[in-house]
Design an enzyme around this catalytic site. Structure first.
Site, PDB file in Angstrom:
ATOM      1  N   ASP A 201       0.826  -1.215   0.000  1.00  0.00           N
ATOM      2  CA  ASP A 201       0.000   0.000   0.000  1.00  0.00           C
ATOM      3  C   ASP A 201       0.861   1.266   0.000  1.00  0.00           C
ATOM      4  O   ASP A 201       0.663   2.171   0.819  1.00  0.00           O
ATOM      5  CB  ASP A 201      -0.931   0.008   1.220  1.00  0.00           C
ATOM      6  CG  ASP A 201      -1.576  -1.331   1.475  1.00  0.00           C
ATOM      7  OD1 ASP A 201      -1.985  -1.976   0.497  1.00  0.00           O
ATOM      8  OD2 ASP A 201      -1.678  -1.735   2.656  1.00  0.00           O
ATOM      9  N   GLU A 396     -11.278  -1.531  -3.090  1.00  0.00           N
ATOM     10  CA  GLU A 396     -10.596  -0.896  -1.971  1.00  0.00           C
ATOM     11  C   GLU A 396      -9.454  -0.031  -2.494  1.00  0.00           C
ATOM     12  O   GLU A 396      -9.170   0.011  -3.693  1.00  0.00           O
ATOM     13  CB  GLU A 396     -10.052  -1.956  -1.010  1.00  0.00           C
ATOM     14  CG  GLU A 396      -8.994  -2.863  -1.626  1.00  0.00           C
ATOM     15  CD  GLU A 396      -8.532  -3.980  -0.707  1.00  0.00           C
ATOM     16  OE1 GLU A 396      -9.174  -4.206   0.342  1.00  0.00           O
ATOM     17  OE2 GLU A 396      -7.519  -4.635  -1.033  1.00  0.00           O
ATOM     18  N   HIS A 460      -3.120  -1.322  -4.997  1.00  0.00           N
ATOM     19  CA  HIS A 460      -3.132  -0.278  -3.964  1.00  0.00           C
ATOM     20  C   HIS A 460      -2.069   0.783  -4.232  1.00  0.00           C
ATOM     21  O   HIS A 460      -1.000   0.790  -3.644  1.00  0.00           O
ATOM     22  CB  HIS A 460      -2.950  -0.856  -2.576  1.00  0.00           C
ATOM     23  CG  HIS A 460      -3.480   0.081  -1.533  1.00  0.00           C
ATOM     24  ND1 HIS A 460      -4.373  -0.301  -0.573  1.00  0.00           N
ATOM     25  CD2 HIS A 460      -3.251   1.403  -1.315  1.00  0.00           C
ATOM     26  CE1 HIS A 460      -4.681   0.738   0.192  1.00  0.00           C
ATOM     27  NE2 HIS A 460      -3.997   1.786  -0.255  1.00  0.00           N
ATOM     28  N   ARG A 497       4.952  -8.278  -0.574  1.00  0.00           N
ATOM     29  CA  ARG A 497       4.398  -7.154  -1.332  1.00  0.00           C
ATOM     30  C   ARG A 497       5.378  -5.986  -1.210  1.00  0.00           C
ATOM     31  O   ARG A 497       5.619  -5.475  -0.115  1.00  0.00           O
ATOM     32  CB  ARG A 497       3.010  -6.766  -0.822  1.00  0.00           C
ATOM     33  CG  ARG A 497       1.952  -7.805  -1.137  1.00  0.00           C
ATOM     34  CD  ARG A 497       0.569  -7.329  -0.768  1.00  0.00           C
ATOM     35  NE  ARG A 497       0.396  -7.216   0.684  1.00  0.00           N
ATOM     36  CZ  ARG A 497      -0.695  -6.715   1.261  1.00  0.00           C
ATOM     37  NH1 ARG A 497      -1.689  -6.265   0.521  1.00  0.00           N
ATOM     38  NH2 ARG A 497      -0.788  -6.660   2.576  1.00  0.00           N
TER      39      ARG A 497
END
Length: 537
Positions: A201, A396, A460, A497
């Site tokens: 993110d 999202e 994201h 990630r």
């Protein structure tokens, strides 16, 4: 002429054993349509196909044939003229089908058919330099040669740009009459990929002080897949350039501004998706964490505030995002991934919230940077397409760009494995942002995995600009292809990630083109040759 090829994922379920399509211009490099998701589900019988192929009819239409993956005594058939819509979908006895599956299932399609497919299912191709202007100048004998400092570059998406050019042998041009070539190059900058490891993110803010500020969801590679050690910190990283934010070879400073101990039982407090914003002369960090230490999933939006230097001064915890009224849906269930949008003199909060299992994105105006005006809340986007519903029904992680008279909102969709991807919404810059019908949703994902570049499950994202003012796309991705079908896989606590950067391009119609995730590797300036013709008279 282009090529189309049907396939299935073969995971042994309805999602994977449906009709998938990929296209190619040369029969060698293939691009998956619809983000790699199925375009036609088998709604009859066991709902699972295998070995699909097309047969072209005399009228130019195609018939789809696919074996029943569970019962070999049956075959699925359907008719299509454009590979987008299908009619006469049925399941018949295999004994009634007289056609055999060819060894080569590739079919030829026209450019018009491919363009129509891409309009519905996407065009997941890299944006590359297609051609470079070749300057031509004339000078008199004995006169110094002066070549242009910039040349026009045509990108493969149809956009053009003036780029600086470095000429290599201009001083070697003879002084006598004749026609000569001068070599040079323009450069395309590739950032180190991944740029920052174990930060999902990712969010980068470029402040007026000239610094870049980075933050993201913090995971600990030493305790990979162990929830106790994941998502416990908010760390800010600051550097003068985007390249200097890199883990390797960067020149940055860091500060931890928020820490939380594991919950009872050693569970993660889920400090997720921090973003740093500058509003009315103060810095704010928006993040999520649990509000009940005995409820692992009581995740709600929170806010920190700093009135001075974010790297040295105090950060005040403003607590959970407040609302002006209580009789509304906001923050009543699993809520996360909130971002603040400053637009036309108003402040908005956009966030994802789940009721009870579907994650939608909501929006409201704000009365201050830590309180929404909950008298009017709008549901902006829901997971309608199958590429938004893999594993979980999810929209999202909203992110915003304001360009060309429009607002563009990216969002992430599906479960966080290799099928995680980005969708796109568009709205006129002067429209009411809290009227859902004003938003136009892309029918296909705009950013997906790229196995050729070693990048999987990108999503994201945030946006910033480089030192030259180009739009830069910030996202996380994995360098390992894993799927939720693997029951041993825990993507939430997988530290794999990592934060990445790539150049954002713009199509001639003023819409963003996200290209594909940049290839894994060190930073480099890729030299693209340029030639100039000098005529000495």
């Amino acid at each position: 002429m282009s090529f189309l090829r049907p396939y299935i994922m073969d995971w042994g379920n309805e999602e994977s054993d449906s009709l998938h399509l990929e296209y190619s211009y040369n029969g060698e490099h293939w691009y998956k349509l619809n983000g790699g998701h199925g375009v036609l589900l088998a709604d009859h019988g066991h709902g699972r196909m295998k070995d699909p192929f097309f047969v072209k009819g005399e009228d130019g239409s195609f018939t789809l044939y696919a074996a029943d993956a569970v019962d070999a005594a049956f075959v699925y058939t359907a008719t299509t003229a454009d590979f987008i819509s299908y009619s006469e979908v049925s399941r018949v006895a295999a004994s009634e089908v007289e056609v055999c599956r060819p060894e080569d299932v590739v079919v030829d399609i026209t450019d018009a058919q491919l363009s129509a497919l891409q309009a519905v299912f996407g065009k997941p191709e890299p944006v590359v330099v297609k051609s470079v202007e070749q300057p031509s100048v004339k000078v008199s004998a004995g006169e110094a040669v002066s070549l242009p400092e910039r040349v026009s570059v045509l990108w493969s998406n149809g956009s053009t740009e003036e780029l600086p050019v470095a000429w290599e042998n201009v001083d070697a041009v003879p002084k006598e009459a004749g026609c000569y070539e001068v070599n040079g190059y323009v450069s395309e900058h590739l950032y180190q990929t991944p740029l920052i490891y174990h930060r999902a993110d990712p969010f980068i803010y470029r402040h007026t002080d000239g610094y870049y500020y980075f933050t993201g969801s913090h995971t600990d590679d030493e305790h990979n897949l162990d929830g106790e050690y994941q998502y416990r910190y908010i760390i800010i990283r600051r550097a003068k350039t985007l390249d200097d934010l890199a883990d390797e070879g960067g020149d940055y400073i860091e500060r931890t501004v928020y820490t939380r101990a594991p919950l009872p039982g050693g569970e993660s407090p889920h400090i997720w998706a921090p973003e740093i914003h500058y509003i009315d002369g103060k810095f704010y960090i928006y993040f999520t964490t649990v509000i009940n230490e005995n409820d692992l999933w009581s995740i709600r939006p929170h806010c920190l505030m700093c009135e001075g230097d974010p790297m040295t001064d105090e950060w005040v915890n403003k607590g959970p995002i407040a609302k002006t009224t209580q009789d509304n849906i906001a923050f009543t269930d699993f809520s996360l991934d909130h971002t603040v949008l400053q637009h036309n003199g108003e402040l908005y909060l956009f966030w994802a919230e789940k009721h009870p299992v579907i994650s939608d994105i909501y929006a409201a105006k704000m009365v201050n940077p830590w309180t929404i005006d909950s008298s009017r809340i709008a549901k902006i986007v829901s997971p309608d397409y199958n590429w938004e519903q893999h594993g979980f029904q999810v929209c999202e992680g909203p992110g915003f760009l304001h360009r060309n008279g429009r607002l563009f909102m990216t969002y992430s969709a599906s479960g966080t494995d290799a099928f995680y991807c980005l969708g796109l919404l568009t709205i006129d810059e002067n429209a009411d942002l809290l009227e859902p019908s004003n938003w136009k949703k892309s029918p296909c994902p705009v950013f997906i995995s790229c196995p050729e570049n070693g990048q999987f499950g990108p999503g994201h994202n945030s946006f910033t600009t480089d030192e030259e003012g180009h739009d830069i796309f910030v996202f996380h991705s994995r360098q390992e292809e894993r799927y939720l079908i693997d029951e041993s896989y825990q993507p939430l606590y997988d530290a794999g990630r990592n934060a990445c950067l790539t150049r954002l391009h713009w199509n001639p119609d003023g819409t963003p083109n996200f290209s594909v995730p940049a290839p894994v590797g060190p930073k480099q300036d890729v030299k693209i040759p340029v030639k100039a013709v000098v005529t000495v008279e």
